[in-house]
Design an enzyme around this catalytic site. Structure first.
Site, PDB file in Angstrom:
ATOM      1  N   GLU A 158      33.338  53.352  54.453  1.00  0.00           N
ATOM      2  CA  GLU A 158      32.218  54.091  54.104  1.00  0.00           C
ATOM      3  C   GLU A 158      31.393  53.048  55.517  1.00  0.00           C
ATOM      4  O   GLU A 158      31.706  52.589  56.356  1.00  0.00           O
ATOM      5  CB  GLU A 158      32.119  53.286  53.079  1.00  0.00           C
ATOM      6  CG  GLU A 158      33.224  54.674  52.114  1.00  0.00           C
ATOM      7  CD  GLU A 158      32.725  55.168  51.176  1.00  0.00           C
ATOM      8  OE1 GLU A 158      31.959  55.946  51.879  1.00  0.00           O
ATOM      9  OE2 GLU A 158      33.769  55.653  50.569  1.00  0.00           O
TER      10      GLU A 158
ATOM     11  N   CYS B 176      34.926  60.539  49.739  1.00  0.00           N
ATOM     12  CA  CYS B 176      35.627  59.685  51.126  1.00  0.00           C
ATOM     13  C   CYS B 176      36.209  60.622  51.169  1.00  0.00           C
ATOM     14  O   CYS B 176      36.459  61.744  51.285  1.00  0.00           O
ATOM     15  CB  CYS B 176      37.273  59.220  49.500  1.00  0.00           C
ATOM     16  SG  CYS B 176      38.511  58.851  50.792  1.00  0.00           S
TER      17      CYS B 176
END
Length: 234
Positions: free
Chosen positions: A106, A2
């Site tokens: 992402e 992340c």
């Protein structure tokens, strides 16, 4: 992993996490990057029941680091190796925290480049990453509190974009995670499972988010994906 996330609304943050907010203003954030300060939910006192929201820097600096400027500052910690890594092992038992969020980004490698995707709850609600934090207190400087976000195996929503995803806690498990006390390996494994894919969604967004200092609601607005002409975004 992340590496970028959002808190796109902060109204109701205190009520959602049953935590008091000290005297600072919270503002929506649409492109939180490592080294920046964000609100984190912790126990107000190690052995108490009250929770509070504190501002912490993303990128863990352990309390025992001799020189924070030269210390590694991991932004993520793998759930599977928390008991093995000296940097995280003690924090797992004494310094667990919740990192409020409304989504994360992402990037997918495609023929024309890397396309950013925004991943969030299907109902666009607040949730919490499982985190670990520490406070470094230099003898001749200002103390700093920092944190890492734990990652785990991806669910079917995230796996097309990355082989890891942040460990998102189910709402009913948040109190168990932030409560003081020891956790054994099977409890940690149970808490840090991949979040149910049925409750999440992902969609492509504009490339402005690639710039770490970019901010604003437009960063999470959906755009049409070049490879999917049937997608209904605008």
């Amino acid at each position: 992993m992340c590496g970028r996330f959002t808190i796109s609304f902060v109204i109701g943050l205190s009520e959602r996490f049953q935590a008091r907010i000290p005297s600072f203003d919270l503002i929506p954030r649409y492109n939180i990057a490592p080294s920046q300060e964000v609100p984190v939910v912790v126990r107000a006192h190690p052995d108490g029941a009250e929770n509070e929201i504190r501002m912490m820097r993303w990128g863990l600096v352990p309390s025992w680091a001799k020189d924070p400027s030269r210390s590694p500052k991991p932004i993520n910690a793998r759930a599977e190796t928390l008991f093995e890594k000296p940097m995280f092992r003690e924090l797992l038992q004494k310094r667990r925290c919740l990192v409020p969020a409304t989504g994360f980004f992402e990037w997918k490698k495609e023929a024309w480049g890397r396309t950013p995707y925004y991943i969030r709850m299907s109902d666009n609600s607040l949730f919490a990453f499982a985190g670990l934090f520490d406070t470094h207190r230099p003898p001749d400087g200002e103390e700093i509190s920092t944190f890492s976000i734990i990652t785990t195996e991806p669910n079917s929503v995230v796996s097309p974009y990355h082989d890891r995803m942040p460990a998102i806690l189910k709402a009913e498990d948040e109190e168990r995670w932030r409560s003081p006390g020891m956790l054994c390996s099977y409890e940690v494994s149970d808490l840090l499972q991949s979040y149910p894919a049925s409750r999440m969604e992902a969609y492509p967004v504009g490339k402005k988010v690639n710039t770490t200092n970019a901010e604003g609601e437009e960063l999470i607005r959906p755009v049409r994906s070049l490879y999917d002409r049937s997608w209904g975004g605008t």
